[in-house]
Design an enzyme around this catalytic site. Structure first.
Site, PDB file in Angstrom:
ATOM      1  N   GLU A   1      20.715   9.122  59.194  1.00 16.70           N
ATOM      2  CA  GLU A   1      20.755   8.006  58.341  1.00 16.70           C
ATOM      3  C   GLU A   1      21.888   7.257  58.446  1.00 16.70           C
ATOM      4  O   GLU A   1      21.763   5.782  58.082  1.00 16.70           O
ATOM      5  CB  GLU A   1      20.717   8.535  57.057  1.00 16.70           C
TER       6      GLU A   1
ATOM      7  N   PHE B   1      17.316  20.666  44.030  1.00 13.98           N
ATOM      8  CA  PHE B   1      17.492  20.884  45.621  1.00 13.98           C
ATOM      9  C   PHE B   1      17.712  19.340  46.247  1.00 13.98           C
ATOM     10  O   PHE B   1      16.846  18.468  45.945  1.00 13.98           O
ATOM     11  CB  PHE B   1      16.298  21.509  46.137  1.00 13.98           C
ATOM     12  N   GLN B   2      18.625  19.095  47.168  1.00 13.22           N
ATOM     13  CA  GLN B   2      19.047  17.726  47.700  1.00 13.22           C
ATOM     14  C   GLN B   2      19.154  16.790  46.479  1.00 13.22           C
ATOM     15  O   GLN B   2      18.640  15.610  46.799  1.00 13.22           O
ATOM     16  CB  GLN B   2      17.637  17.188  48.624  1.00 13.22           C
TER      17      GLN B   2
ATOM     18  N   LYS C   1      11.310  10.616  42.842  1.00 11.84           N
ATOM     19  CA  LYS C   1      10.345  10.977  43.498  1.00 11.84           C
ATOM     20  C   LYS C   1       8.997  10.539  42.530  1.00 11.84           C
ATOM     21  O   LYS C   1       8.104  10.010  43.061  1.00 11.84           O
ATOM     22  CB  LYS C   1      10.130  12.147  44.042  1.00 11.84           C
TER      23      LYS C   1
ATOM     24  N   MET D   1      43.962   3.483  70.048  1.00 13.91           N
ATOM     25  CA  MET D   1      44.881   2.772  68.993  1.00 13.91           C
ATOM     26  C   MET D   1      45.700   3.724  68.256  1.00 13.91           C
ATOM     27  O   MET D   1      47.192   3.364  67.948  1.00 13.91           O
ATOM     28  CB  MET D   1      43.931   1.910  67.957  1.00 13.91           C
TER      29      MET D   1
END
Lengths: 168, 557
Positions: B51, B113-114, B163, B471
């Site tokens: 993602e 969940f999630q 959802k 760097m």
């Protein structure tokens, strides 16, 4: 660092308090108090925020607040042109010997006793900060058991309202 | 027309002219993906490896095209994986709409969940965010999100959709997108007159321009403005491409890795004209010693940038293109003061302190960038990761066009470039896209090579491989008594084999003599190419302003 009172008109939406509070904490602005409630129009809420900082900090605070989508208007309320009030509930230790003396002070301050118990009095007082502070100082010797403050709330004096006040 | 929340979302995206989204499916967005399968011809969906890649790709797409980038992820880890990408876009004012699924309304707040409070998490890194609690609000929220992302100073907006909302049906009526108008109401005649007065009085003006020039599409106006004033132009990293890198008035970057000319000019100028720039600490360094002789004229669309980091003498708030147009109109009719002495001074500094590196027989990163510039005739889109290679790319590729340098300036996100190059290449199929990378940055998100191969994007990844976090190593070398703590990453990774494993083409580049041949082979390849350039660990980025120093006190070797 001086004290400033800012009045913020916001959309009455969930999350708006956390947006404003989050902005203050992540940019390191100090909040003395914050009070919030619905306005005459239930679509909007009004926050009164007391902050400490110099003028450039105040300018940044107002600009950053204005960038929040839920913020509709931000104005500074100066002490000369505004009325400030706070409501404080003070529970003071009181017995038969001290009750009358406390009651006298309550009368002078136009405060109210709203609960009475064998060993305490609960007093409601409203006013601007100096008055509240003076009252608290006078209560201290009796023993303040606990205290709750609403935080300052304020309105501009005169006919102006936050929506037609261009002095921001 | 009764539509489900998922269908409404897609209809609203199409209303906004969205034809490409970058997303990753998951439980909470199953309904949205199901609807997407019914609209395959309207919206192209790009599936990355992660993602974070989707967020960076949407960002790169937005920067390369000027349109809003859209990314989509599921709840919980899908949403949190977008966070770095959203923060990157926020810091660089990139218009992005991030859409996340969430658990059904009834499960919100129950540690389901999630489930994650992505609206809470992204509050400080979005312009605004929404949680859709009623399907009837969905269409309006999407329209508002696109408006907010583009209006004024652009930025990311997140829409979190539980959802069940994506399955519920409601009446849908299409509508036109809110019109984005240039913010001109605050550009008062009085403010313009005062600015003109300052321009008229200045004998030593310097223009310092930033990303606002690109956001506002003000490059042509900036050119006209600078040429009329005969004023030197320095750019922030975000401003690169906003003013032609080959223009005689161009002085290079300003600030920490600025040219000596830019930094001396900022220190000696009597008027610093800041255009769409925010005086970041990477530009200003030590505030007390920054532009000590100058009045600062600050022009920006965001009022909160005025007097935030430096105090301005005068400012104009509003759209930069419109402001410059007004100033240019006034300037056309004016006698301007004699500034030839200042111009001579600038020319003298440019001659005495050119950008330079020790060009010997070794393979130098600066040389590689110069050859990429030559072989692409300055017409490529360059994305970068973050580190030494990023600054070399910024210094040695001459960016003549806006939206051709795409780099994480504000957040400094290592791992940004590959995803961004995918978005840029999809947004600009007509352009050659190079992602200039370091071995450290590339390793962070090299999984997106799989995406570039899948979509056969002819991106050329150039890894400046010094087997170090260059760097960091450079700072340890210069400012930490050469204690190279954890900056050596001399790993066994074979980047050519890695490229091949993903189905890309890989080249090793070890000698200066082979640079052109390898680049030409890469340019001739059909799909993505990885070029592993073995460079010296001790190659450094110069100039550099030591921490806390005045910008004129830069180290040049």
């Amino acid at each position: 660092m001086s004290r400033h009172v800012i009045s913020v008109l916001v959309d009455n939406q969930s999350g708006v308090l956390s947006r404003v509070a989050g902005l203050f904490s992540r940019r390191g602005y100090n909040i003395d108090s914050l009070s919030v409630g619905e306005t005459e129009n239930s679509q909007f809420s009004r926050m009164t925020i007391v902050v400490r900082g110099d003028d450039s900090t105040l300018e940044q605070i107002k600009k950053q607040l204005n960038k929040l989508i839920d913020v509709i208007k931000v104005v500074s309320l100066t002490s000369e042109s505004s009325v400030y009030r706070e409501l404080v509930l003070v529970k003071v230790a009181a017995d038969d010997k001290t009750r009358a003396a406390i009651n006298d002070i309550v009368d002078i301050f136009r405060a109210k006793i709203i609960d009475i118990a064998p060993k305490s009095l609960t007093i409601e007082i409203t006013g601007d900060e100096p008055k509240i502070q003076a009252f608290i100082d006078l209560m201290k010797p009796y023993g303040i058991i606990e205290m709750a403050r609403t935080g300052l709330t304020a309105l501009q004096r005169g006919d102006l309202s936050i929506t037609n006040n261009n002095n921001n | 027309m009764q539509l489900t929340g998922s269908e409404i979302l897609l209809e609203c995206l199409m209303e906004q002219g969205v034809d490409t989204i970058f997303g990753y499916p998951g439980g909470a967005v199953l309904n949205i993906y199901d609807a997407l399968a019914k609209y395959p011809n309207n919206i192209r969906h790009i599936l990355p490896s992660h993602e974070q890649g989707a967020a960076h790709a949407a960002d790169g797409y937005a920067r390369a095209t000027g349109k809003v980038g859209v990314c989509l992820a599921t709840s919980g880890p899908g949403a949190t994986n977008l966070v770095t990408g959203i923060a990157t876009a926020y810091m660089d004012s990139v218009p992005l709409v991030a859409i996340t699924g969430n658990v059904p309304l009834s499960l919100l707040g129950k540690d389901s969940f999630q489930e994650v409070d992505i609206a809470g998490i992204t509050m400080p890194i979005t312009k605004h965010n929404f949680i859709v609690k009623d399907v009837k609000d969905l269409a309006e929220i999407v329209r508002k999100a696109f408006y907010i992302a583009q209006e004024g100073r652009p930025g990311p907006v997140l829409i979190d959709i539980p959802k069940d909302i994506t399955a519920q049906k409601t009446e849908f009526q299409s509508a036109k997108p809110y019109q984005i108008t240039r913010k001109t109401g605050t550009i008062t005649d009085q403010a313009i007159t005062r600015a003109i007065q300052l321009l008229k009085e200045s004998r030593r003006p310097l223009i310092y321009a930033g990303g606002g020039v690109i956001q506002s599409g003000a490059s042509a106006e900036l050119c006209q403005f600078a040429e009329r004033l005969n004023a030197p132009v320095s750019l922030s990293l975000m401003g690169l491409g906003g003013f032609p890198g080959t223009h005689p008035l161009f002085c290079g970057l300003i600030g920490m890795h600025g040219s000596k000319t830019s930094n001396l000019a900022a220190t000696r100028c009597d008027l610093l004209i800041a255009l769409g720039a925010r005086f970041s600490d990477r530009v200003v360094s030590n505030v007390e010693k920054f532009a000590p002789e100058a009045k600062i004229l600050h022009i920006d669309i965001d009022p909160a940038e005025i007097n935030k980091n430096v105090q301005s003498y005068h400012y104009i708030i509003g759209d930069l293109k419109s402001t410059l147009k007004k100033l240019n109109e006034k300037l056309a009719q004016l006698e301007l003061p004699e500034t030839s002495e200042w111009q001579k001074q600038i020319e003298d500094w440019k001659l005495r302190f050119p950008l330079q590196y020790k060009d010997d027989s070794n393979l130098k990163p600066h040389y590689i960038i110069e050859r990429i510039y030559a072989l692409t005739e300055g017409e490529a889109v360059i994305t970068t990761e973050v580190g030494q290679h990023q600054i070399w790319a910024a210094q040695y590729y001459k960016f003549d066009h806006p939206r051709t340098f795409i780099s994480s300036g504000g957040l400094g996100t290592m791992g940004y470039g590959l995803g961004a190059s995918i978005g840029a290449q999809i947004g600009r199929p007509d352009k050659r896209v190079f992602n200039i990378a370091g071995d450290g940055s590339f390793r962070m998100n090299c999984n997106e090579l799989a995406t570039a191969v899948e979509y056969q994007l002819p991106i050329i990844v150039v890894i400046m491989n010094n087997r170090a976090l260059g760097m960091v190593r450079q700072w340890q070398d210069l400012f930490y008594d050469q204690r190279f703590s954890q900056s050596s990453i001399d790993r066994a990774t074979d980047f050519v084999k890695l490229a091949e494993a993903y189905g890309a083409v890989g080249f090793n580049l070890t000698s200066k003599a082979d640079v052109d041949t390898v680049l030409q082979q890469a340019l001739a390849a059909k799909g993505p190419v990885v070029i592993n350039c073995e460079i010296d660990q001790n190659d450094k980025v110069f100039p550099i302003v030591p921490p806390g120093a005045a910008i004129e006190d830069l180290m040049t070797e």
